[in-house]
Design a protein around this motif. Structure first.
Motif, PDB file in Angstrom:
ATOM      1  N   MET A  35       0.867  -1.180   0.000  1.00 33.77           N
ATOM      2  CA  MET A  35       0.000   0.000   0.000  1.00 33.77           C
ATOM      3  C   MET A  35       0.900   1.226   0.000  1.00 33.77           C
ATOM      4  SD  MET A  35      -2.879  -1.120   2.783  1.00 33.77           S
ATOM      5  CE  MET A  35      -1.704  -1.614   4.026  1.00 33.77           C
ATOM      6  N   ASP A  36       0.520   2.225  -0.780  1.00 34.67           N
ATOM      7  CA  ASP A  36       1.329   3.440  -0.803  1.00 34.67           C
ATOM      8  C   ASP A  36       0.444   4.657  -0.929  1.00 34.67           C
ATOM      9  OD1 ASP A  36       1.882   4.869  -3.754  1.00 34.67           O
ATOM     10  OD2 ASP A  36       1.031   2.843  -3.835  1.00 34.67           O
TER      11      ASP A  36
ATOM     12  N   LEU B 190       4.952  -2.726   2.790  1.00 35.56           N
ATOM     13  CA  LEU B 190       5.016  -3.958   2.013  1.00 35.56           C
ATOM     14  C   LEU B 190       5.044  -5.132   2.975  1.00 35.56           C
ATOM     15  CD1 LEU B 190       5.551  -5.309  -0.834  1.00 35.56           C
ATOM     16  CD2 LEU B 190       7.976  -5.054  -0.315  1.00 35.56           C
ATOM     17  N   ASP B 191       4.192  -6.130   2.727  1.00 34.95           N
ATOM     18  CA  ASP B 191       4.224  -7.361   3.511  1.00 34.95           C
ATOM     19  C   ASP B 191       5.289  -8.281   2.939  1.00 34.95           C
ATOM     20  OD1 ASP B 191       2.154  -6.651   5.192  1.00 34.95           O
ATOM     21  OD2 ASP B 191       0.617  -7.673   4.014  1.00 34.95           O
ATOM     22  N   ALA B 192       6.120  -8.819   3.820  1.00 39.15           N
ATOM     23  CA  ALA B 192       7.143  -9.777   3.396  1.00 39.15           C
ATOM     24  C   ALA B 192       7.028 -11.016   4.268  1.00 39.15           C
ATOM     25  CB  ALA B 192       8.535  -9.173   3.534  1.00 39.15           C
ATOM     26  N   TYR B 193       7.370 -12.137   3.698  1.00 41.44           N
ATOM     27  CA  TYR B 193       7.372 -13.401   4.419  1.00 41.44           C
ATOM     28  C   TYR B 193       8.770 -13.990   4.288  1.00 41.44           C
ATOM     29  CZ  TYR B 193       2.472 -12.438   4.053  1.00 41.44           C
ATOM     30  OH  TYR B 193       1.253 -11.806   4.133  1.00 41.44           O
TER      31      TYR B 193
ATOM     32  N   SER C  82       8.440  -0.794   5.916  1.00 44.22           N
ATOM     33  CA  SER C  82       8.010   0.579   5.609  1.00 44.22           C
ATOM     34  C   SER C  82       9.036   1.186   4.668  1.00 44.22           C
ATOM     35  CB  SER C  82       7.925   1.420   6.883  1.00 44.22           C
ATOM     36  OG  SER C  82       6.967   0.892   7.755  1.00 44.22           O
ATOM     37  N   LEU C  83       8.546   1.708   3.552  1.00 43.61           N
ATOM     38  CA  LEU C  83       9.418   2.344   2.566  1.00 43.61           C
ATOM     39  C   LEU C  83       9.041   3.812   2.436  1.00 43.61           C
ATOM     40  CD1 LEU C  83       8.450  -0.645   0.945  1.00 43.61           C
ATOM     41  CD2 LEU C  83      10.647  -0.018   0.036  1.00 43.61           C
TER      42      LEU C  83
ATOM     43  N   ASP D 186      12.679   2.275   5.291  1.00 43.81           N
ATOM     44  CA  ASP D 186      12.742   3.172   6.430  1.00 43.81           C
ATOM     45  C   ASP D 186      12.627   2.414   7.752  1.00 43.81           C
ATOM     46  OD1 ASP D 186      13.025   5.893   7.294  1.00 43.81           O
ATOM     47  OD2 ASP D 186      10.923   5.844   7.898  1.00 43.81           O
ATOM     48  N   ALA D 187      11.875   1.301   7.756  1.00 46.26           N
ATOM     49  CA  ALA D 187      11.714   0.522   8.989  1.00 46.26           C
ATOM     50  C   ALA D 187      11.321  -0.912   8.655  1.00 46.26           C
ATOM     51  CB  ALA D 187      10.653   1.158   9.883  1.00 46.26           C
TER      52      ALA D 187
END
Length: 161
Positions: A98-99, A106-109, A123-124, A134-135
């Motif tokens: 989502m932006d 961004l969801d990452a697995y 978090s970008l 960013d986080a």
């Protein structure tokens, strides 16, 4: 005697042209969204690849300008002390993004040997025309690679937000 004039504005191209234009615009918007998602995933993938290979200078280059004041050694120590599972992951997969144009989530697995995976939120932010990390938010679990055969105890470490 008063005359009444009425004007009717009509599309000179007909309804088919309007529908075709709408379709082209929808396709263009979809392609832009896919391109943006690709930029997010490439940034995150490159970051995780650098962390896994212990190349913290490369990992730092994928991070936002706010992180550039942190030395490579400090970044390494932060990851080893606060996020020790990150370098142990063997693969990553990316999901929903989502932006709002200047920041994104961004969801990452992250996958580990033995088939275990952990969710990680990234978090970008966009600054100077490029997206950077960013986080990172790694889900807390009572699990480690040494416990490959055990199921994680998710309830004991959950945090309400």
């Amino acid at each position: 005697m008063r005359r009444r004039y009425s004007f009717r504005i009509q599309n000179p191209f007909g309804k088919k042209k309007v529908k075709a234009f709408t379709l082209v615009k929808t396709i263009r918007d979809s392609l832009q969204t896919l391109l943006l998602h690709q930029q997010f995933t490439e940034t995150a993938r490159d970051f995780f690849k650098a962390v896994r290979s212990r190349n913290y200078a490369e990992a730092k280059s994928r991070m936002s300008p706010a992180w550039q004041g942190v030395s490579t050694g400090e970044l390494r120590d932060m990851i080893q002390n606060d996020l020790p599972l990150l370098p142990l992951s063997t693969a990553s997969n990316f999901g929903l993004a989502m932006d709002d144009g200047t920041s994104a989530v961004l969801d990452a697995y992250l996958f580990f040997d033995g088939g275990h995976w952990i969710w990680c939120g990234i978090s970008l932010m966009q600054e100077e025309g490029r997206w950077s990390i960013d986080a990172l938010n790694l889900r807390l679990e009572d699990w480690s690679p040494e416990k490959l055969q055990q199921q994680p105890d998710l309830e004991s470490r959950s945090v309400d937000m």
